[in-house]
Design a protein around this motif. Structure first.
Motif, PDB file in Angstrom:
ATOM      1  N   ILE A 367       0.829  -1.211   0.000  1.00 29.48           N
ATOM      2  CA  ILE A 367       0.000   0.000   0.000  1.00 29.48           C
ATOM      3  C   ILE A 367       0.858   1.253   0.000  1.00 29.48           C
ATOM      4  O   ILE A 367       0.450   2.314   0.478  1.00 29.48           O
ATOM      5  N   GLN A 369       2.336   4.607  -0.810  1.00 31.15           N
ATOM      6  CA  GLN A 369       1.714   5.750  -1.470  1.00 31.15           C
ATOM      7  C   GLN A 369       2.446   6.149  -2.751  1.00 31.15           C
ATOM      8  O   GLN A 369       1.851   6.753  -3.658  1.00 31.15           O
ATOM      9  N   ASP A 372       1.012   4.856  -5.887  1.00 32.72           N
ATOM     10  CA  ASP A 372      -0.334   5.373  -6.162  1.00 32.72           C
ATOM     11  C   ASP A 372      -0.193   6.680  -6.951  1.00 32.72           C
ATOM     12  O   ASP A 372       0.307   7.682  -6.433  1.00 32.72           O
ATOM     13  N   CYS A 375      -1.387   9.890  -5.383  1.00 36.90           N
ATOM     14  CA  CYS A 375      -0.501  10.458  -4.363  1.00 36.90           C
ATOM     15  C   CYS A 375       0.728  11.100  -4.993  1.00 36.90           C
ATOM     16  O   CYS A 375       1.154  12.182  -4.587  1.00 36.90           O
ATOM     17  N   GLY A 386       0.262   9.340   2.774  1.00 36.55           N
ATOM     18  CA  GLY A 386      -0.696   8.482   2.084  1.00 36.55           C
ATOM     19  C   GLY A 386      -1.922   8.121   2.898  1.00 36.55           C
ATOM     20  O   GLY A 386      -2.749   7.325   2.479  1.00 36.55           O
ATOM     21  N   PRO A 389      -2.964   3.573   6.874  1.00 40.94           N
ATOM     22  CA  PRO A 389      -2.639   2.327   6.176  1.00 40.94           C
ATOM     23  C   PRO A 389      -3.804   1.342   6.134  1.00 40.94           C
ATOM     24  O   PRO A 389      -4.007   0.668   5.122  1.00 40.94           O
ATOM     25  N   ARG A 392      -6.111   2.382   3.446  1.00 38.49           N
ATOM     26  CA  ARG A 392      -5.532   2.068   2.136  1.00 38.49           C
ATOM     27  C   ARG A 392      -5.649   0.568   1.844  1.00 38.49           C
ATOM     28  O   ARG A 392      -5.881   0.164   0.696  1.00 38.49           O
ATOM     29  N   ASN A 395      -9.230  -0.049   0.787  1.00 44.73           N
ATOM     30  CA  ASN A 395      -9.484   0.475  -0.552  1.00 44.73           C
ATOM     31  C   ASN A 395      -8.875  -0.412  -1.638  1.00 44.73           C
ATOM     32  O   ASN A 395      -9.526  -0.739  -2.639  1.00 44.73           O
ATOM     33  N   LYS A 396      -7.628  -0.804  -1.426  1.00 42.63           N
ATOM     34  CA  LYS A 396      -6.921  -1.534  -2.482  1.00 42.63           C
ATOM     35  C   LYS A 396      -7.330  -2.996  -2.568  1.00 42.63           C
ATOM     36  O   LYS A 396      -7.528  -3.539  -3.662  1.00 42.63           O
ATOM     37  N   THR A 404      -8.593   9.002   2.192  1.00 46.17           N
ATOM     38  CA  THR A 404      -7.235   8.848   2.713  1.00 46.17           C
ATOM     39  C   THR A 404      -6.462  10.164   2.710  1.00 46.17           C
ATOM     40  O   THR A 404      -5.353  10.217   3.241  1.00 46.17           O
TER      41      THR A 404
END
Length: 425
Positions: A367, A369, A372, A375, A386, A389, A392, A395-396, A404
């Motif tokens: 995860i 950032q 991403d 980001c 980011g 955690p 994230r 989300n992922k 976030t």
């Protein structure tokens, strides 16, 4: 010729003109002419003439002529250095998941009432002893209610202090069991901060945070806090007031209560309820509502609940770091305290050397950032790590769409203007 950095921001507020750089985390008040000139530069007009003294300041603030590839490399280096730092170890230790309260909203309510055994204590000590490069150990005592396992806290602390050159501790407690006997031990236990939650004043609090028997808790908690301040002045007391869109006034009432009672040396902070279950929360706060709440408190009541000004990587969470773990009472290991008691989030156990490699890799590298694009392209990256955690992760890997971003993303003008006013009051 000067090139504007994406990490630099211009805005107007309250009849004033401002410049902020997230790269140097610097903030400046501008006159209208300089502001107009910089607007042209920001918008791509390379023909603007800039006074040499102003240009020198812009370079010092890292507003212009920034190597953005170098910035990303530097952020990545600092991030990796922090993730894999073996000189510091942060442990959140749950001596028990049992609790003497019956809070209806508690995410830990279904946890078993287990207590840490001598075997688990020995495993914790052995785990720390085998950290050869360790220079500092920080402990957060958590639960359940950690003071139900106070004897375990005492025995573990006595052993851990002897292992490392530097040791510090803090605690999150309901405050009901913060008795004179406990307070008398805080200094030797090196507990420098205790966070206690009050859900409003007595009537409101006692409905939400009563004992399992239904008995009220507010008055005793207040007595305990007063006693602790008087007899253990080196311990910082942080009062958290959980608020959502339906009870925002509770924070102000609690704040005013401590002022009216003359109870000093207490920080009263809002605990914004965040909904992890729904992408579009109903009563929980989003970033814009948090910004509005904080700025309204400042403008109307001259209260700064938290700092309006960011610090570099202020959202950094130790859950990303390989040397940061949450230890359950049975010796099970997690990366986030919101996951305690949930078997699917166990990353290992102190009783053996096995690890949930997949979950550990997700937290430490999956995860990141800097993988991403949202980001990487954001001008606030230098002051944001980011976001949370765990969010994230949701989300992922679970297809969620939770916020976030840093508060400045939705409220730079308002927050930095409040900071300016607070410094010039």
């Amino acid at each position: 010729m000067a090139t504007w950095s994406k990490y630099s921001f211009l805005f107007r507020k309250g009849g004033h003109h401002f410049l902020y750089s997230s790269l140097s985390n610097s903030f400046a008040l501008l006159d209208s002419d300089t502001y107009g000139t910089l607007l042209k530069l920001r918008d791509g007009n390379q023909a603007v003439e800039i006074d040499s003294e102003v240009m020198s300041t812009l370079n010092q603030m890292q507003v212009v002529n920034v190597d953005e590839d170098m910035v990303l490399n530097q952020i990545r280096f600092i991030s990796q250095q922090r993730k894999f730092n073996h000189e510091s170890l942060h442990l959140t230790i749950n001596p028990t998941l049992s609790c003497n309260f019956d809070c209806p909203y508690c995410f830990e309510a279904s946890h078993p009432n287990s207590f840490m055994t001598d075997e688990v204590e020995n495993n914790i000590v052995s785990f720390v002893e085998h950290k050869d490069s360790l220079k500092h150990l920080s402990i957060m005592w958590f639960g359940g209610e950690p003071l139900l396992g106070f004897r375990r806290i005492q025995s573990l602390t006595k052993r851990l202090i002897d292992i490392v050159p530097s040791y510090s501790a803090s605690m999150i407690s309901k405050g009901y069991l913060l008795t004179p006997d406990v307070v008398s031990c805080l200094e030797e236990l090196k507990i420098s901060m205790i966070q206690i939650t009050l859900d409003g004043l007595a009537d409101s609090h006692d409905k939400k945070r009563c004992l399992k028997s239904g008995a009220p808790t507010f008055d005793r908690i207040i007595r305990n806090i007063s006693y602790c301040i008087e007899n253990a002045p080196s311990v910082r007391i942080v009062i958290r007031v959980n608020i959502d869109a339906n009870n925002m006034d509770d924070y102000l009432m609690v704040y005013d209560y401590f002022v009216s009672k003359g109870i000093k040396c207490v920080d009263v902070v809002p605990g914004f309820i965040v909904d992890r279950e729904h992408d579009i929360p109903t009563c929980a706060f989003n970033n814009k509502q948090i910004v509005n709440f904080m700025c309204t408190l400042f403008h109307n009541h001259h209260i700064k609940p938290i700092s309006f000004f960011p610090s570099i990587m202020r959202n950094s969470c130790s859950a990303r770091n390989i040397n940061s773990l949450v230890i359950g009472p049975e010796g099970e290991l997690y990366k986030c305290w919101e996951e305690v008691g949930r078997k699917e989030y166990v990353v290992g156990n102190l009783a053996d050397t096995s690890y949930n490699r997949e979950l550990m890799l997700k937290y430490t590298t999956g995860i990141d950032q800097l993988d991403d694009n949202k980001c990487v392209d954001c001008g606030l990256l230098p002051i944001c790590d980011g976001g949370c955690p765990r969010v994230r992760m949701l989300n992922k890997y679970e297809g969620r769409h939770l916020e976030t971003c840093h508060l400045l993303k939705d409220g730079m003008d308002e927050l930095l203007y409040c900071h300016y006013l607070s410094k010039n009051n």
